[in-house]
Design an enzyme around this catalytic site. Structure first.
Site, PDB file in Angstrom:
ATOM      1  N   CYS A  48      31.518  51.791  44.877  1.00  0.00           N
ATOM      2  CA  CYS A  48      32.378  51.200  45.920  1.00  0.00           C
ATOM      3  C   CYS A  48      32.674  52.169  47.062  1.00  0.00           C
ATOM      4  O   CYS A  48      33.125  51.745  48.125  1.00  0.00           O
ATOM      5  CB  CYS A  48      33.703  50.756  45.318  1.00  0.00           C
ATOM      6  SG  CYS A  48      33.544  49.244  44.383  1.00  0.00           S
TER       7      CYS A  48
HETATM    8  N1  CO8 Z   1      40.869  33.355  33.252  1.00  0.00           N
HETATM    9  C1  CO8 Z   1      42.002  33.249  32.510  1.00  0.00           C
HETATM   10  N2  CO8 Z   1      42.531  34.283  31.818  1.00  0.00           N
HETATM   11  C2  CO8 Z   1      41.878  35.459  31.869  1.00  0.00           C
HETATM   12  C3  CO8 Z   1      40.693  35.629  32.605  1.00  0.00           C
HETATM   13  C4  CO8 Z   1      40.187  34.520  33.312  1.00  0.00           C
HETATM   14  N3  CO8 Z   1      39.080  34.598  34.055  1.00  0.00           N
HETATM   15  N4  CO8 Z   1      40.292  36.914  32.484  1.00  0.00           N
HETATM   16  C5  CO8 Z   1      41.166  37.531  31.672  1.00  0.00           C
HETATM   17  N5  CO8 Z   1      42.136  36.655  31.302  1.00  0.00           N
HETATM   18  C6  CO8 Z   1      43.276  36.912  30.410  1.00  0.00           C
HETATM   19  C7  CO8 Z   1      43.034  38.070  29.463  1.00  0.00           C
HETATM   20  O1  CO8 Z   1      42.394  37.624  28.293  1.00  0.00           O
HETATM   21  C8  CO8 Z   1      44.434  38.551  29.204  1.00  0.00           C
HETATM   22  O2  CO8 Z   1      45.022  37.723  28.232  1.00  0.00           O
HETATM   23  P1  CO8 Z   1      46.081  38.339  27.147  1.00  0.00           P
HETATM   24  O3  CO8 Z   1      47.233  38.839  27.984  1.00  0.00           O
HETATM   25  O4  CO8 Z   1      46.398  37.155  26.276  1.00  0.00           O
HETATM   26  O5  CO8 Z   1      45.348  39.452  26.448  1.00  0.00           O
HETATM   27  C9  CO8 Z   1      45.166  38.307  30.509  1.00  0.00           C
HETATM   28  O6  CO8 Z   1      44.389  37.307  31.205  1.00  0.00           O
HETATM   29  C10 CO8 Z   1      45.291  39.548  31.370  1.00  0.00           C
HETATM   30  O7  CO8 Z   1      43.991  40.182  31.439  1.00  0.00           O
HETATM   31  P2  CO8 Z   1      43.780  41.552  32.197  1.00  0.00           P
HETATM   32  O8  CO8 Z   1      44.782  42.545  31.694  1.00  0.00           O
HETATM   33  O9  CO8 Z   1      42.323  41.932  32.119  1.00  0.00           O
HETATM   34  O10 CO8 Z   1      44.120  41.095  33.700  1.00  0.00           O
HETATM   35  P3  CO8 Z   1      44.621  41.933  34.915  1.00  0.00           P
HETATM   36  O11 CO8 Z   1      45.942  41.430  35.306  1.00  0.00           O
HETATM   37  O12 CO8 Z   1      44.451  43.413  34.704  1.00  0.00           O
HETATM   38  O13 CO8 Z   1      43.575  41.486  36.058  1.00  0.00           O
HETATM   39  C11 CO8 Z   1      41.627  42.391  37.183  1.00  0.00           C
HETATM   40  C12 CO8 Z   1      42.189  41.731  35.908  1.00  0.00           C
HETATM   41  C13 CO8 Z   1      41.746  41.378  38.312  1.00  0.00           C
HETATM   42  C14 CO8 Z   1      40.178  42.743  36.942  1.00  0.00           C
HETATM   43  C15 CO8 Z   1      42.454  43.646  37.548  1.00  0.00           C
HETATM   44  O14 CO8 Z   1      42.666  44.449  36.417  1.00  0.00           O
HETATM   45  C16 CO8 Z   1      41.810  44.490  38.637  1.00  0.00           C
HETATM   46  O15 CO8 Z   1      41.452  44.007  39.701  1.00  0.00           O
HETATM   47  N6  CO8 Z   1      41.742  45.803  38.420  1.00  0.00           N
HETATM   48  C17 CO8 Z   1      41.180  46.734  39.410  1.00  0.00           C
HETATM   49  C18 CO8 Z   1      39.734  46.809  39.196  1.00  0.00           C
HETATM   50  C19 CO8 Z   1      39.002  47.542  40.278  1.00  0.00           C
HETATM   51  O16 CO8 Z   1      39.458  47.759  41.353  1.00  0.00           O
HETATM   52  N7  CO8 Z   1      37.793  47.864  39.960  1.00  0.00           N
HETATM   53  C20 CO8 Z   1      36.920  48.457  40.884  1.00  0.00           C
HETATM   54  C21 CO8 Z   1      35.568  48.009  40.443  1.00  0.00           C
HETATM   55  S1  CO8 Z   1      34.454  47.861  41.668  1.00  0.00           S
HETATM   56  C22 CO8 Z   1      33.488  49.293  41.833  1.00  0.00           C
HETATM   57  O17 CO8 Z   1      33.853  50.390  41.636  1.00  0.00           O
HETATM   58  C23 CO8 Z   1      32.089  49.073  42.264  1.00  0.00           C
HETATM   59  C24 CO8 Z   1      31.210  48.831  41.113  1.00  0.00           C
HETATM   60  C25 CO8 Z   1      29.850  48.501  41.579  1.00  0.00           C
HETATM   61  C26 CO8 Z   1      29.648  47.047  41.927  1.00  0.00           C
HETATM   62  C27 CO8 Z   1      28.807  46.350  40.960  1.00  0.00           C
HETATM   63  C28 CO8 Z   1      28.500  44.933  41.307  1.00  0.00           C
HETATM   64  C29 CO8 Z   1      28.353  43.929  40.196  1.00  0.00           C
END
Ligand code: CO8
Length: 373
Positions: free
Chosen positions: A156
């Site tokens: 990224c």
């Molecule tokens: N629908 C419904 N519920 C869901 C879903 C879904 N799609 N997904 C997860 N849940 C549930 C989980 O099971 C969990 O349930 P429970 O509480 O019962 O265990 C609950 O929702 C909460 O799950 P999370 O804790 O995972 O959810 P978050 O609130 O943390 O949100 C995010 C998830 C949106 C992914 C968030 O954590 C986030 O955005 N974090 C930052 C990530 C970030 O910035 N990453 C950078 C990556 S990009 C990068 O560096 C480049 C990589 C190269 C690119 C490659 C291309 C493919």
């Protein structure tokens, strides 16, 4: 020291977009089919049932409402769940070079430059279509530029790392005018069958024209006051796809060969690092945070950007302080902060200062402090 400016930017946006609702309908159809097909194993406890996704969760957790993709039909087909991107013959322009060229032409026109003015091209993005020849050299050939070209990947943060390379090349005299291009086809490296991440990414290409201030002929360029890069190893965002994969057949096609992350861990660990970096970088340039008129932040998660902007600026987040494009584009990896810069910089006044900042896998953070000329 040679003054260096960003004199033009370009953006290629694919024609096809997928809303959260469309993505979730496809995902949930896939889940139902999987659970039906595996009903016996699920009943015996040897296979875990898959859970459905929801649009409400996606928008609340990430701020994303839609994403552009190179191919929609393949992604929303529950029997496929990845894009159709046909291979092209070696003598045809590759798809990544094609979108790079489209964004480069817009950036060059904005900067009042022609390909003949360009003597270096850096293609900086998360996923390269092939190992060699470099996509950057193919772009150089397609545009008809001289000089040299190379690819680089810092996930990224690729665009800001590429920008520092461009600035350094101009300052050292190895180039006069550099294109930094980020053609991100993230949909080809995303597991659309994984509920945790199927909604995160989108496809796009951006270009910046970087040149010496003395050769710049257009109004509204941004001078680069400073660049600062930092990396710190982490496995929290990882993709094991690579040329060694075929040497162990047992791993070919397994889940770890596509993007995966521990999203919450990334959130917690990266936000403070980013806020500290922007403040320290500004201070090192004798700027007070109150001098910062705009933060063009990496576009991964709305809450992340709200938190970072609040920590840096010491006030409630406003979209004017830190523009948001991830609602429409989703996370476009290295291109996100450049899309924000491309779309939201014309209203600043001469002398106004802002920061372009990327962050992501590695971990990697790049901040670039710029001032409107
Ligand atoms: N629908 C419904 N519920 C869901 C879903 C879904 N799609 N997904 C997860 N849940 C549930 C989980 O099971 C969990 O349930 P429970 O509480 O019962 O265990 C609950 O929702 C909460 O799950 P999370 O804790 O995972 O959810 P978050 O609130 O943390 O949100 C995010 C998830 C949106 C992914 C968030 O954590 C986030 O955005 N974090 C930052 C990530 C970030 O910035 N990453 C950078 C990556 S990009 C990068 O560096 C480049 C990589 C190269 C690119 C490659 C291309 C493919």
């Amino acid at each position: 020291m040679q003054r260096v400016v960003i004199s033009g930017t370009g953006l290629y946006t694919p024609s096809e977009s997928i809303s959260n609702d469309e993505l979730v309908v496809a995902f949930n159809a896939y889940v139902q089919r999987f659970n039906e097909a595996n009903a016996d194993a699920i009943a015996q406890g040897t296979v875990s049932p898959l859970a459905e996704s929801s649009s409400e969760f996606i928008q609340k957790a990430s701020g994303i409402k839609s994403r552009y993709v190179m191919n929609k039909s393949g992604v929303i087909d529950p029997n496929r769940m990845f894009p159709h991107i046909p291979e092209r013959a070696d003598d045809e322009l590759g798809i990544q070079a094609e979108i790079a060229v489209l964004s480069a032409r817009e950036a060059l026109a904005q900067a009042g430059k022609t390909p003949a003015d360009v003597d270096a091209i850096i293609v900086a993005c998360s996923n390269m279509q092939r190992a060699y020849p470099a996509v950057a050299i193919e772009v150089q050939h397609a545009l008809g530029c001289g000089g040299f070209a190379y690819d680089m990947n810092v996930a990224c943060s690729s665009a800001t790392f590429g920008l520092q390379n461009a600035v350094d090349a101009i300052r050292s005299g190895s180039a006069r005018c550099v294109l930094v291009i980020s053609p991100e086809i993230t949909s080809a490296h995303l597991e659309f069958r994984d509920r945790d991440c199927h909604f995160i990414f989108g496809d796009v290409a951006t270009t910046m024209v970087v040149e010496a201030a003395e050769t710049c002929t257009v109004d509204g360029a941004y001078e680069v006051l400073g660049t600062r890069l930092v990396t710190q190893f982490s496995n929290a965002i990882r993709n094991n796809f690579g040329f060694l994969n075929r040497c162990d057949e047992s791993g070919v096609g397994t889940r770890d060969k596509l993007f995966r992350q521990e999203g919450r861990k990334v959130f917690k660990e990266v936000c403070p690092m980013v806020a500290e970096q922007i403040v320290a970088h500004s201070t090192s340039l004798n700027l007070n945070v109150n001098d910062l008129k705009r933060l063009w932040l990496h576009q991964a998660n709305l809450s992340m950007n709200e938190l970072i902007a609040k920590r840096v600026l010491g006030r409630e987040f406003s979209r004017d302080d830190a523009p948001v494009i991830l609602d429409e584009y989703a996370n476009t990896s290295s291109a996100g902060s450049i899309i924000a810069f491309h779309k939201y910089r014309r209203d600043l006044a001469a002398g106004d200062v802002g920061v372009i900042c990327s962050f992501g896998a590695g971990y990697s953070i790049g901040s670039v402090v710029v001032r409107r000329c």
